[in-house]
Design an enzyme around this catalytic site. Structure first.
Site, PDB file in Angstrom:
ATOM      1  N   ASP A  81       0.846  -1.194   0.000  1.00  0.00           N
ATOM      2  CA  ASP A  81       0.000   0.000   0.000  1.00  0.00           C
ATOM      3  C   ASP A  81       0.887   1.252   0.000  1.00  0.00           C
ATOM      4  OD1 ASP A  81      -3.211   0.548   0.961  1.00  0.00           O
ATOM      5  OD2 ASP A  81      -1.782   2.210   1.138  1.00  0.00           O
ATOM      6  N   ILE A  82       0.486   2.230  -0.763  1.00  0.00           N
ATOM      7  CA  ILE A  82       1.271   3.465  -0.913  1.00  0.00           C
ATOM      8  C   ILE A  82       1.246   4.323   0.364  1.00  0.00           C
ATOM      9  CG2 ILE A  82      -0.509   5.050  -1.792  1.00  0.00           C
ATOM     10  CD1 ILE A  82       1.445   5.744  -4.061  1.00  0.00           C
ATOM     11  N   HIS A 107     -10.412  -5.225  -3.392  1.00  0.00           N
ATOM     12  CA  HIS A 107      -9.078  -5.493  -2.841  1.00  0.00           C
ATOM     13  C   HIS A 107      -9.194  -5.900  -1.392  1.00  0.00           C
ATOM     14  CE1 HIS A 107     -10.085  -1.207  -2.457  1.00  0.00           C
ATOM     15  NE2 HIS A 107      -9.442  -1.229  -1.298  1.00  0.00           N
ATOM     16  N   HIS A 126      -7.015  -5.773   2.122  1.00  0.00           N
ATOM     17  CA  HIS A 126      -5.853  -5.243   2.840  1.00  0.00           C
ATOM     18  C   HIS A 126      -5.309  -6.344   3.735  1.00  0.00           C
ATOM     19  CE1 HIS A 126      -6.798  -0.814   2.246  1.00  0.00           C
ATOM     20  NE2 HIS A 126      -8.004  -1.328   2.042  1.00  0.00           N
ATOM     21  N   GLU A 156     -12.331   3.444  -1.130  1.00  0.00           N
ATOM     22  CA  GLU A 156     -11.904   4.538  -2.018  1.00  0.00           C
ATOM     23  C   GLU A 156     -11.672   4.068  -3.443  1.00  0.00           C
ATOM     24  OE1 GLU A 156      -8.407   6.258  -0.306  1.00  0.00           O
ATOM     25  OE2 GLU A 156      -9.483   6.956   1.463  1.00  0.00           O
ATOM     26  N   VAL A 157     -11.050   2.921  -3.579  1.00  0.00           N
ATOM     27  CA  VAL A 157     -10.710   2.434  -4.921  1.00  0.00           C
ATOM     28  C   VAL A 157     -11.747   1.398  -5.342  1.00  0.00           C
ATOM     29  CG1 VAL A 157      -8.962   1.340  -6.358  1.00  0.00           C
ATOM     30  CG2 VAL A 157      -8.260   2.874  -4.510  1.00  0.00           C
ATOM     31  N   ASN A 202     -12.858  -3.242   2.573  1.00  0.00           N
ATOM     32  CA  ASN A 202     -13.874  -2.193   2.606  1.00  0.00           C
ATOM     33  C   ASN A 202     -14.814  -2.385   1.423  1.00  0.00           C
ATOM     34  OD1 ASN A 202     -12.902  -0.771   4.887  1.00  0.00           O
ATOM     35  ND2 ASN A 202     -11.260   0.086   3.637  1.00  0.00           N
TER      36      ASN A 202
HETATM   37  P1  AMP Z   1      -9.846   1.456   0.335  1.00  0.00           P
HETATM   38  O1  AMP Z   1     -10.177   2.653   1.173  1.00  0.00           O
HETATM   39  O2  AMP Z   1     -10.173   0.150   1.017  1.00  0.00           O
HETATM   40  O3  AMP Z   1     -10.437   1.565  -1.056  1.00  0.00           O
HETATM   41  O4  AMP Z   1      -8.267   1.430   0.197  1.00  0.00           O
HETATM   42  C1  AMP Z   1      -7.571   1.886  -0.915  1.00  0.00           C
HETATM   43  C2  AMP Z   1      -6.102   1.786  -0.585  1.00  0.00           C
HETATM   44  O5  AMP Z   1      -5.378   1.926  -1.785  1.00  0.00           O
HETATM   45  C3  AMP Z   1      -5.604   2.847   0.386  1.00  0.00           C
HETATM   46  O6  AMP Z   1      -5.040   2.209   1.533  1.00  0.00           O
HETATM   47  C4  AMP Z   1      -4.549   3.603  -0.438  1.00  0.00           C
HETATM   48  O7  AMP Z   1      -3.442   4.002   0.336  1.00  0.00           O
HETATM   49  C5  AMP Z   1      -4.161   2.572  -1.469  1.00  0.00           C
HETATM   50  N1  AMP Z   1      -3.618   3.100  -2.721  1.00  0.00           N
HETATM   51  C6  AMP Z   1      -4.137   4.091  -3.500  1.00  0.00           C
HETATM   52  N2  AMP Z   1      -3.364   4.282  -4.581  1.00  0.00           N
HETATM   53  C7  AMP Z   1      -2.352   3.378  -4.504  1.00  0.00           C
HETATM   54  C8  AMP Z   1      -1.229   3.065  -5.325  1.00  0.00           C
HETATM   55  N3  AMP Z   1      -0.968   3.737  -6.458  1.00  0.00           N
HETATM   56  N4  AMP Z   1      -0.379   2.071  -4.928  1.00  0.00           N
HETATM   57  C9  AMP Z   1      -0.605   1.411  -3.782  1.00  0.00           C
HETATM   58  N5  AMP Z   1      -1.658   1.644  -2.957  1.00  0.00           N
HETATM   59  C10 AMP Z   1      -2.510   2.624  -3.313  1.00  0.00           C
END
Ligand code: AMP
Length: 132
Positions: free
Chosen positions: A46-47, A117, A119, A112-113, A104
């Site tokens: 994770d970034i 996925h 974690h 968010e994404v 999530n």
């Molecule tokens: P969520 O809130 O469960 O959708 O988590 C999305 C996760 O993606 C967050 O923990 C971000 O830090 C992570 N994230 C977003 N962009 C990137 C990226 N380019 N590389 C790695 N992790 C990312």
């Protein structure tokens, strides 16, 4: 008379956004710190890590969320993905003293994404599941 989902008040499934950040990572348009890859899954750091070890495991297929994945992916994809998550934990060496998985899903969870996925958190005692 014809009816459609909106006239019945049913929700319409959102379509997959091909430009989300994980789709771009899967295509190789964006870099990632890769840990593991097979035909079903890709895992990378994770970034913005929330624990000493914070890894994301994503399916290769286009699934928006856990709900989408669990209801529309094939049994083969689901089994392959879950096995990949286990392989990632093994590869990271976190089975002992342990790790936490979290997915999530939807607005209340702050997903968010919009590509499903999981974690994986590890590397310290992780405390209670949720802040009260
Ligand atoms: P969520 O809130 O469960 O959708 O988590 C999305 C996760 O993606 C967050 O923990 C971000 O830090 C992570 N994230 C977003 N962009 C990137 C990226 N380019 N590389 C790695 N992790 C990312």
């Amino acid at each position: 008379m014809t009816t459609n989902s909106s006239s019945k008040g049913l929700s319409v499934k959102p379509s997959y956004d091909d430009d989300n950040v994980f789709a771009r990572i899967l295509r190789g348009d964006l870099p990632c710190q890769k840990i593991y890859e097979d035909e079903f899954a890709l895992a990378f750091y994770d970034i913005n890590p929330q624990a000493p070890v914070h890894v994301l495991v994503i399916p290769k297929g286009q699934y928006i969320s856990f709900s989408d994945f669990s209801s529309t992916a094939s049994s083969n994809e689901i089994a392959g993905f879950i096995r990949a998550v286990g392989s990632v934990a093994g590869k990271l060496g976190v089975e002992e003293p342990g790790y936490r998985l979290l997915a999530n899903t939807g607005l209340d969870s702050h997903q968010e994404v919009q590509h499903f996925h999981i974690h994986l958190f590890a590397g310290k005692p992780l405390g209670p599941m949720l802040t009260r």
